[in-house]
Design a protein around this motif. Structure first.
Motif, PDB file in Angstrom:
ATOM      1  N   ASP A 163       0.806  -1.204   0.131  1.00  9.02           N
ATOM      2  CA  ASP A 163       0.172  -0.137  -0.046  1.00  9.02           C
ATOM      3  C   ASP A 163       0.807   1.083   0.064  1.00  9.02           C
ATOM      4  N   SER A 164       1.842   1.390   0.850  1.00 11.80           N
ATOM      5  CA  SER A 164       2.775   2.446   0.829  1.00 11.80           C
ATOM      6  C   SER A 164       4.140   2.111   0.380  1.00 11.80           C
ATOM      7  N   PRO A 165       4.377   2.121  -0.652  1.00 14.29           N
ATOM      8  CA  PRO A 165       5.744   1.747  -0.886  1.00 14.29           C
ATOM      9  C   PRO A 165       6.795   2.653  -0.502  1.00 14.29           C
ATOM     10  N   ILE A 166       8.225   2.103  -0.224  1.00 16.28           N
ATOM     11  CA  ILE A 166       9.233   3.121   0.178  1.00 16.28           C
ATOM     12  C   ILE A 166       9.275   4.315  -0.824  1.00 16.28           C
ATOM     13  N   VAL A 167       9.396   3.908  -2.102  1.00 17.18           N
ATOM     14  CA  VAL A 167       9.448   5.100  -3.077  1.00 17.18           C
ATOM     15  C   VAL A 167       8.012   4.982  -3.860  1.00 17.18           C
ATOM     16  N   PRO A 168       7.157   5.901  -3.579  1.00 14.60           N
ATOM     17  CA  PRO A 168       5.839   6.032  -4.286  1.00 14.60           C
ATOM     18  C   PRO A 168       6.095   5.915  -5.842  1.00 14.60           C
ATOM     19  N   PRO A 169       5.404   5.128  -6.709  1.00 12.50           N
ATOM     20  CA  PRO A 169       5.738   5.103  -8.048  1.00 12.50           C
ATOM     21  C   PRO A 169       5.966   6.143  -8.852  1.00 12.50           C
ATOM     22  N   SER A 170       5.100   7.298  -8.280  1.00 14.54           N
ATOM     23  CA  SER A 170       5.218   8.865  -9.189  1.00 14.54           C
ATOM     24  C   SER A 170       6.570   9.329  -8.912  1.00 14.54           C
ATOM     25  N   THR A 171       7.242   8.997  -8.134  1.00 12.95           N
ATOM     26  CA  THR A 171       8.764   9.437  -7.646  1.00 12.95           C
ATOM     27  C   THR A 171       9.572   8.962  -9.109  1.00 12.95           C
ATOM     28  N   TRP A 172       9.340   7.828  -9.429  1.00 10.55           N
ATOM     29  CA  TRP A 172      10.334   7.468 -10.722  1.00 10.55           C
ATOM     30  C   TRP A 172      10.129   8.185 -11.976  1.00 10.55           C
ATOM     31  N   ARG A 173       8.744   8.981 -11.884  1.00 13.94           N
ATOM     32  CA  ARG A 173       8.481   9.858 -13.187  1.00 13.94           C
ATOM     33  C   ARG A 173       9.119  11.187 -13.059  1.00 13.94           C
ATOM     34  N   ILE A 174       9.720  11.645 -12.018  1.00 16.43           N
ATOM     35  CA  ILE A 174      10.407  12.830 -11.993  1.00 16.43           C
ATOM     36  C   ILE A 174      11.727  12.687 -12.355  1.00 16.43           C
ATOM     37  N   ARG A 175      11.788  13.222 -13.411  1.00 17.37           N
ATOM     38  CA  ARG A 175      13.218  12.794 -14.456  1.00 17.37           C
ATOM     39  C   ARG A 175      14.477  13.436 -13.775  1.00 17.37           C
ATOM     40  N   SER A 176      14.343  14.665 -13.606  1.00 14.41           N
ATOM     41  CA  SER A 176      15.377  15.096 -13.107  1.00 14.41           C
ATOM     42  C   SER A 176      15.803  14.590 -11.621  1.00 14.41           C
ATOM     43  N   LEU A 177      14.995  14.244 -10.875  1.00 14.83           N
ATOM     44  CA  LEU A 177      15.266  13.517  -9.739  1.00 14.83           C
ATOM     45  C   LEU A 177      16.100  12.239  -9.813  1.00 14.83           C
ATOM     46  N   VAL A 178      15.512  11.369 -10.885  1.00 18.46           N
ATOM     47  CA  VAL A 178      16.023  10.064 -11.208  1.00 18.46           C
ATOM     48  C   VAL A 178      17.370  10.074 -11.798  1.00 18.46           C
ATOM     49  N   LEU A 198      27.697  10.812 -18.624  1.00 17.67           N
ATOM     50  CA  LEU A 198      27.053  11.826 -19.563  1.00 17.67           C
ATOM     51  C   LEU A 198      25.900  11.658 -20.081  1.00 17.67           C
ATOM     52  N   VAL A 199      25.496  10.159 -20.243  1.00 19.25           N
ATOM     53  CA  VAL A 199      24.284   9.703 -20.652  1.00 19.25           C
ATOM     54  C   VAL A 199      23.051  10.257 -19.796  1.00 19.25           C
ATOM     55  N   PRO A 200      23.067   9.687 -18.373  1.00 24.53           N
ATOM     56  CA  PRO A 200      22.143  10.419 -17.580  1.00 24.53           C
ATOM     57  C   PRO A 200      21.940  11.807 -17.471  1.00 24.53           C
ATOM     58  N   THR A 201      23.128  12.460 -17.655  1.00 27.14           N
ATOM     59  CA  THR A 201      23.426  13.979 -17.516  1.00 27.14           C
ATOM     60  C   THR A 201      22.368  14.585 -18.708  1.00 27.14           C
ATOM     61  N   PHE A 202      22.501  14.009 -19.906  1.00 24.51           N
ATOM     62  CA  PHE A 202      21.878  14.621 -20.944  1.00 24.51           C
ATOM     63  C   PHE A 202      20.295  14.421 -20.824  1.00 24.51           C
ATOM     64  N   LEU A 203      19.798  13.738 -20.084  1.00 27.95           N
ATOM     65  CA  LEU A 203      18.419  13.524 -19.609  1.00 27.95           C
ATOM     66  C   LEU A 203      17.733  14.774 -18.614  1.00 27.95           C
ATOM     67  N   LEU A 204      18.885  15.352 -17.996  1.00 28.70           N
ATOM     68  CA  LEU A 204      18.315  16.348 -17.277  1.00 28.70           C
ATOM     69  C   LEU A 204      17.765  17.356 -17.827  1.00 28.70           C
ATOM     70  N   PRO A 205      16.738  18.216 -17.091  1.00 26.48           N
ATOM     71  CA  PRO A 205      16.133  19.582 -17.823  1.00 26.48           C
ATOM     72  C   PRO A 205      17.214  20.264 -18.128  1.00 26.48           C
ATOM     73  N   ALA A 206      17.038  21.075 -19.430  1.00 26.63           N
ATOM     74  CA  ALA A 206      17.933  22.033 -19.958  1.00 26.63           C
ATOM     75  C   ALA A 206      17.968  23.007 -18.815  1.00 26.63           C
ATOM     76  N   HIS A 207      17.009  23.609 -18.187  1.00 17.78           N
ATOM     77  CA  HIS A 207      17.191  24.745 -17.305  1.00 17.78           C
ATOM     78  C   HIS A 207      16.534  24.416 -15.938  1.00 17.78           C
ATOM     79  N   ASP A 208      17.023  24.821 -15.018  1.00 19.22           N
ATOM     80  CA  ASP A 208      16.640  24.398 -13.688  1.00 19.22           C
ATOM     81  C   ASP A 208      15.418  25.168 -13.449  1.00 19.22           C
ATOM     82  N   PRO A 209      14.231  24.645 -13.251  1.00 24.50           N
ATOM     83  CA  PRO A 209      12.853  25.243 -13.127  1.00 24.50           C
ATOM     84  C   PRO A 209      12.855  26.132 -11.819  1.00 24.50           C
TER      85      PRO A 209
END
Length: 502
Positions: free
Chosen positions: A285-300, A478-489
């Motif tokens: 019911d309450s996972p350590i990492v809520p599934p939505s967290t994995w969709r925050i691209r910048s964090l992952v 460099l691969v995961p770095t390219f996946l970061l957003p271009a600008h910091d929101p």
């Protein structure tokens, strides 16, 4: 603490702050530049940083003491690596649970529980008379750190807002980057002045002092999510045992070989446990990492980069401290001092990066940092059996430090850029999990690549292979770095607000 001298001028609003709780409201975060933020005293940050410094120092403080611990407790090459891995694995493995606990329960109580466990582990480590006791005590320190770190970050995020929060996060990033290199210096000084046990005993008075300060200065603040107190303990257990088995599998390649039954069984078991963790996360019911967290691209993406960079740095320090002592013949104190330029380059470049960050953005800083650090690792991979510190080791340290400093500052900002305030404990947990697990896997992998680290010839040949592996690993990031957003929101709204006159 470069910003502390400003805090004395703002005492009246601080009183106001005390009466209005420590919660930050996520919907007020964006327009901070329109609403004058309440100034809070820097005392709380100072206490949290003091605790965090101990946690970060303890990743590497043991490195320089290793040869004298090895002599005293008759350690093998395997035990070397576990003295570091036991600490970072348990802190990394339980950090996400710690982040969840910090979000669900009273932050102050969680922080104090972690601090108590960490301090008790330090005391036990200081009195340890066998390798097993010492490794177990390091594990207890790690578990304490896992509770303490997210709670501390959560307290900082809830206490400060606006410009103060930005300053606090930058300080936090700087401590994270400085601490690993500084730990080697403190380890050298303490080991030489007293003996290796002092490396652990010193945490005890600091832990007691921080606890007293927190009881006096941080208010009891039950968090808003107090109703949902389910914790995924099965998930945490699967994650930690899976990671311990994985590091054991990587480590056993050194003693048994890559295709030995021993290694294959451990690898299979680690795969099963970690797969079990992923399946468990989908069911509970309450996972350590809520599934939505994995969709925050910048964090992952940022957490992935954090894992790789920390693995490279901690692994490099682990190997270099053995190299400097066993091949160059430096004493523990001299080895500590020889790491000082690395710490200085990290600190200076982190300070410059903090200033450049709003203009360049996190993505560019991380990319440049990776390229500079790769060059440093390549320089260190050419060091031979007849080296000189000044011409062979120092240039590598300089490049490594100049590359790493900006990355730690930028990664912290990139990771937190899309995270809501009430998820800050979890997000910082995920980022620090990357940090700790990266450190454990980095040391284990580089030990496996290097092979025999008990002889001078083994260390020389092994270091060359290992630093080549570090260079390849850093380029791969460099691969995961390219996946970061271009600008910091977070930079966008504050750009025009802070741009004038500062």
């Amino acid at each position: 603490m470069s910003h502390s001298h400003h805090s004395t001028t703002a005492s009246p609003p601080d009183e106001h702050a005390k009466h209005h709780g420590h919660h930050s409201h996520p919907h007020h975060d964006a327009p901070d530049h329109d609403v004058p933020a309440v100034r809070r005293p820097w005392t709380v940050l100072a206490l949290m940083l003091a605790a965090q410094v101990m946690v970060v120092l303890d990743v590497s403080v043991v490195n320089v003491a290793l040869p004298s611990i090895a002599t005293d407790l008759r350690l093998s090459s395997t035990n070397y690596q576990w003295l570091i891995s036991a600490y970072v694995l348990l802190s990394g493995g339980f950090l996400l649970l710690g982040g969840r606990v910090a979000d669900l329960f009273d932050r102050r109580r969680v922080f104090l529980s972690g601090l108590t466990l960490f301090t008790a582990g330090s005391l036990t480590a200081g009195f340890a008379d066998t390798a097993l006791t010492l490794i177990a005590a390091r594990g207890a320190q790690g578990a304490g750190a896992a509770l303490l770190t997210p709670a501390a970050m959560s307290i900082v995020m809830a206490t400060y807002s606006g410009r103060q929060r930005a300053t606090a996060l930058a300080m936090w990033g700087t401590v994270a980057s400085m601490g690993i290199a500084a730990g080697v210096l403190f380890g050298g000084i303490l080991t030489t002045a007293f003996d290796w046990r002092a490396v652990f005993f010193i945490n005890v008075p600091i832990g007691v002092a921080v606890a007293a300060g927190v009881l006096a200065k941080v208010r009891f603040a039950p968090t808003r999510a107090a109703g949902r107190r389910q914790l995924d303990l099965s998930g945490a257990a699967l994650l930690v045992t899976g990671l311990l088995t994985l590091v054991y599998a990587v480590e056993s390649t050194t003693s048994h070989g890559w295709t030995a039954p021993h290694t294959l069984v451990a690898t299979g078991l680690a795969t099963m446990l970690l797969t079990g963790f992923i399946l468990n996360e989908r069911k509970v019911d309450s996972p350590i990492v809520p599934p939505s967290t994995w969709r925050i691209r910048s964090l992952v993406s940022a957490s992935t980069v954090m894992a790789g960079v920390t693995g490279a740095v901690v692994g490099a320090i682990f190997l270099s401290s053995l190299y400097l002592q066993q091949v160059l013949g430096s004493s523990a104190l001299v080895t500590g001092l020889q790491f000082l330029p690395l710490a200085a380059f990290i600190t200076l470049s982190a300070a410059v990066a903090s200033k450049a960050l709003p203009h360049l953005g996190a993505k560019k800083l991380i990319t440049v940092g990776l390229l500079i650090a790769t060059a440093g690792a390549l320089v260190l991979s050419f060091v031979d059996s007849d080296p000189s510190y000044l011409s062979d080791v120092l240039p590598g340290f300089a490049l490594l430090g100049l590359g790493v400093g900006p990355m730690f500052v930028a990664i912290s900002v990139a990771a937190m850029s899309d995270v809501a305030s009430e998820q800050s404990g979890l997000a910082s947990g995920l980022l620090m999990t990357g940090h700790e697990i990266g450190a454990a896997l980095g040391v284990a992998a580089l030990t496996a690549v290097a092979g025999d680290l008990t002889t001078r010839a083994g260390i020389t040949a092994g270091s060359q292979d290992a630093f080549l592996a570090v260079a390849v690993g850093l380029l791969a990031l460099l691969v995961p770095t390219f996946l970061l957003p271009a600008h910091d929101p977070t930079q966008a709204p504050s750009g025009h607000g802070h741009g004038h006159g500062h």
